[in-house]
Structure formats: structure tokens, C-alpha cells
Design an enzyme around this catalytic site. Structure first.
Site, short mmCIF file in Angstrom:
data_model
loop_
_atom_site.label_atom_id
_atom_site.label_comp_id
_atom_site.label_asym_id
_atom_site.label_seq_id
_atom_site.Cartn_x
_atom_site.Cartn_y
_atom_site.Cartn_z
CB ILE A 148 19.27 -35.62 -16.42
CG1 ILE A 148 20.58 -35.09 -17.04
CG2 ILE A 148 19.47 -37.00 -15.83
CD1 ILE A 148 21.72 -34.97 -16.04
N GLY A 165 16.87 -29.01 -24.03
CA GLY A 165 16.59 -27.62 -24.32
C GLY A 165 16.82 -27.31 -25.78
N GLY A 166 16.84 -26.02 -26.08
CA GLY A 166 16.95 -25.61 -27.47
C GLY A 166 18.27 -25.97 -28.12
CG PHE A 167 21.72 -24.24 -27.49
CD1 PHE A 167 22.16 -23.78 -28.71
CD2 PHE A 167 21.26 -23.32 -26.57
CE1 PHE A 167 22.16 -22.44 -29.02
CE2 PHE A 167 21.25 -21.97 -26.87
CZ PHE A 167 21.70 -21.53 -28.09
CB VAL A 206 21.76 -32.57 -20.16
CG1 VAL A 206 22.82 -32.88 -19.09
CG2 VAL A 206 21.96 -31.15 -20.70
CE LYS A 262 25.16 -27.17 -23.34
NZ LYS A 262 25.39 -25.88 -22.69
CG ASP A 288 19.63 -17.94 -20.22
OD1 ASP A 288 18.57 -17.31 -19.98
OD2 ASP A 288 19.65 -19.04 -20.80
#
Length: 371
Positions: free
Chosen positions: A52, A55-57, A60, A74, A172
Site C-alpha cells: 500500500i 518510500g526511501g526507507f 508498507v 512497514k 516531515d
């Protein structure tokens, strides 16, 4: 076998580090440590159809636990620069934080090299997808919903800044980190960059991180972090919610302008309603204008002139008259080279801002994608 200069095998040292981390997580009695196999089963072995977000890390996934509870899982990628200590710090930071407008951390998984966070599942995904996503995923947000998203997000930030001890600066705040539940109530997520902010200090000098377009210029250029950096980001977010446009794009009003820069020009020209999303067919004009002016108060170039988040909640939720004589021009940070603050002139635009070209900027500025 790889060996270190101290004679111990590297693989053994890594195993010891993982074991130490597992021990530290187990010592956090209020944090549930999910077995990896349980999360693997919940996500159907982390199948792509359950993805769903990315991202950069890491990625999810939507998952369903044995008891039927839906969760957001995550996983941190192996390439992630967020190490074990930072991962633990994120858990410690938010494990005790409970508020209706904050995504709740349910637990984590630390097994061998796996580092996974388990959050409550939020049905309507992120605000940026609702506003800017593909047409087949586009959600109609009337003014009632947009107003509630603004106020709810402001309340969540006010809780972090003013009620928690020590206070938390999120660092953020952006549309992709605002999640929407089934009733479109906003929940602030992703505390991977959050900083604890004790009462007895005025600022923190820190590595600059966040997302360009939302970064307060004094923080982006100097690394001086205060809670007013979140206030600035929130001001930009209000403009995105009202306009249905992205702050990352730099060509508004037919010219090379940031969304915030264009909003300030329209304010000076008395044309703020031109910023409103065309999809908003019916809305209370005076209230919408007030919200945009609150956004401009939040994004003033001088950080000390920005309101506290508790004051922002009042400004949004109560029909109060704003003292516009106190409003000064916003600060802009664009293309990693430019900082504008209120001044007598601006050769690039018709606003009352002056652009200052910087010869260099910190190379540590990073854009953090939605995780």
C-alpha cells in the site's frame, strides 16, 4: 569468513548486534514484539498485492492478524540508512504517544536482520493520494472534509509540540504523511525523522532532513530546528489542501513560482480565492480566505513571528478576526539555492520579497519519500 582487525568475525559481530537489539526491544515492556512469521502470514509473505506504500526507507503492506485486526506493516529495506539504533529510537519516541490525530504504533518485529514496524491500518490511505492521486483513486474532498483535515492535523501537531513532555518536533509534515481513516479524520504518521525537544532549550542544531517544498528556509539553510519548522510545513500543507495542488511544482500563476509564493502574490492582489481548487464548487468564501491567511501566518520568513500550533488550532476552528497588520512576507526555499524573506523589492516576481542567492547550501538536505 570476513574478519575484523580485532580478530572477531564480522558475521559474529552482526549476530551479536542483532541479539543486543532484540534484547533492548524486549526490555521495552509496553511495545509488543511481533514474531516475524506472524507478520509474514498476515501479509501473505509480503505479497505485492498487499503493498500500500513505498518510500526511501522501505515498503508498507496491508496485513490481517490472526484475530482479524487489519494492520499496516512497514518493513525497512536493507538499503535503508535508518540503522538499528535509529529504528529503536523511533519506537521509543512514539510508543507512548496516543492521540486521535496520530497514527498508533501497535508494535514491532526485530528478528535477525528484520526491522519492521506495525501500525494501525488507516482505510483511506494518504492525503496526497486523495488530493493528487490517479483519477481512479481520486477521492472527492468537499470543504467540510478539507476543513476537518486542517483542524485535525493542527490538533495532532499541537499535542506533539505543547502537551507531550518532552515535546516532539515531527520534521516531515507533508501530505503523504497525513493518513485518512474511514471517516476522513487525519492521522499524522511516519515519525522516523522526529526529534525530542526538551523544555529548557530554544533550538536544536541537527542534520537537515525533510522534504523540499515544505522545509522552513531558516532550517534548510542553517540547520537550526525549532517547533516553528513544523508550523511552516503545516502552513504549506493548508495551501495544498485548499488548492488541490502540490507544493513541489514550481510553475504557478503562469510563472516560475512556488505554490506559497503564488499564494502571497494573490494575497497582495486581493485575489486569494483564485487559489481554491476548481473541484470545490461550494465553499464558505470568508472561511476559506481565513484558512489561507492562517497558512501565510504560519509561513512567515521570521520563525519567531509564526504562531504556536495551539494558536493555529484557535485561528482555524474559531471565527476570529486575524490581525493582518502583523502579517509579513513568507520565506521561500527553492531549488536548494534560494532564500527569500520580506523586503523592499524582488526582481523575479511582483511580491514584496527579496531573493538572496546563496553560494552554497548544506549537502545534507534530503528528500524523504513516503514510506
Amino acid at each position: 569468513m570476513n574478519c575484523s582487525c580485532f580478530g572477531a568475525p564480522v558475521s559474529k559481530r552482526k549476530r551479536n548486534a542483532h541479539a543486543d537489539m532484540e534484547g533492548e526491544v524486549h526490555s521495552l515492556g509496553n511495545v509488543k514484539n511481533f514474531p516475524y512469521k506472524e507478520l509474514q502470514l498476515a501479509t501473505d509473505s509480503f505479497h505485492s498485492r498487499n503493498k500500500i506504500g513505498r518510500g526511501g526507507f522501505g515498503t508498507v503492506y496491508k496485513g490481517t492478524l490472526k484475530n482479524g485486526t487489519q494492520v499496516a506493516v512497514k518493513t525497512l529495506s536493507a538499503e535503508s540508512r535508518q540503522g538499528l539504533r535509529e529504528f529503536l529510537a523511533e519506537i521509543v519516541t512514539i510508543s507512548n504517544v496516543k492521540h486521535p490525530n496520530l497514527v498508533e504504533l501497535l508494535g514491532c518485529c526485530v528478528e535477525r536482520a528484520n526491522r519492521i514496524l506495525v501500525y494501525e491500518y488507516v482505510e483511506n490511505n494518504s492525503l496526497d493520494r486523495a488530493l493528487l492521486g490517479p483519477k481512479n483513486e481520486h477521492i472527492q474532498l468537499d470543504w467540510g472534509r478539507r476543513s476537518a483535515i486542517c483542524i485535525g492535523t493542527a490538533r495532532g501537531l499541537a499535542f506533539l509540540h505543547e502537551e507531550l513532555v518532552p515535546h516532539i518536533v515531527h520534521r516531515d509534515i507533508k501530505a503523504s504523511n497525513i493518513l485518512l481513516d474511514r471517516d476522513f479524520m487525519p492521522k499524522i504518521g511516519d515519525f522516523g525523522l522526529a526529534k525530542l525537544f526538551p523544555d529548557n532549550i530554544t533550538h536544536i542544531s541537527t542534520r537537515i532532513a525533510g522534504t523540499t517544498g515544505y522545509l522552513a528556509p531558516e532550517y534548510a539553510l542553517g540547520g537550526q530546528l525549532t517547533m516553528k519548522a513544523d508550523v511552516y510545513s503545516f502552513g504549506v500543507l493548508i495551501l495544498e489542501i485548499i488548492s488541490g495542488r502540490s507544493s513541489a511544482r514550481a510553475s504557478w500563476g503562469g510563472m516560475e513560482k512556488l505554490l506559497l509564493e503564488w499564494a502571497w502574490q494573490l494575497h497582495e492582489e486581493g485575489k486569494l480565492l483564485e487559489l481554491v481548487d476548481p473541484e470545490l464548487e461550494e465553499f464558505p468564501k470568508e472561511e476559506v480566505i481565513r484558512y489561507m491567511k492562517v497558512a501565510l501566518f504560519c509561513t512567515q520568513a521570521v520563525a519567531s513571528r509564526r504562531p504556536l500550533m495551539g494558536q493555529v488550532v484557535d485561528m482555524l476552528s474559531r471565527d476570529i478576526r486575524l490581525n493582518e497588520k502583523q502579517l509579513t512576507a513568507p520565506g521561500f526555499f527553492q531549488d536548494s539555492t534560494e532564500y527569500s524573506r520580506g523586503g523592499p523589492s524582488n526582481k523575479k516576481s511582483s511580491t514584496s520579497s527579496t531573493s538572496y542567492q546563496m553560494s552554497s547550501v548544506p549537502v545534507t538536505i534530503t528528500e524523504v519519500n513516503p514510506r
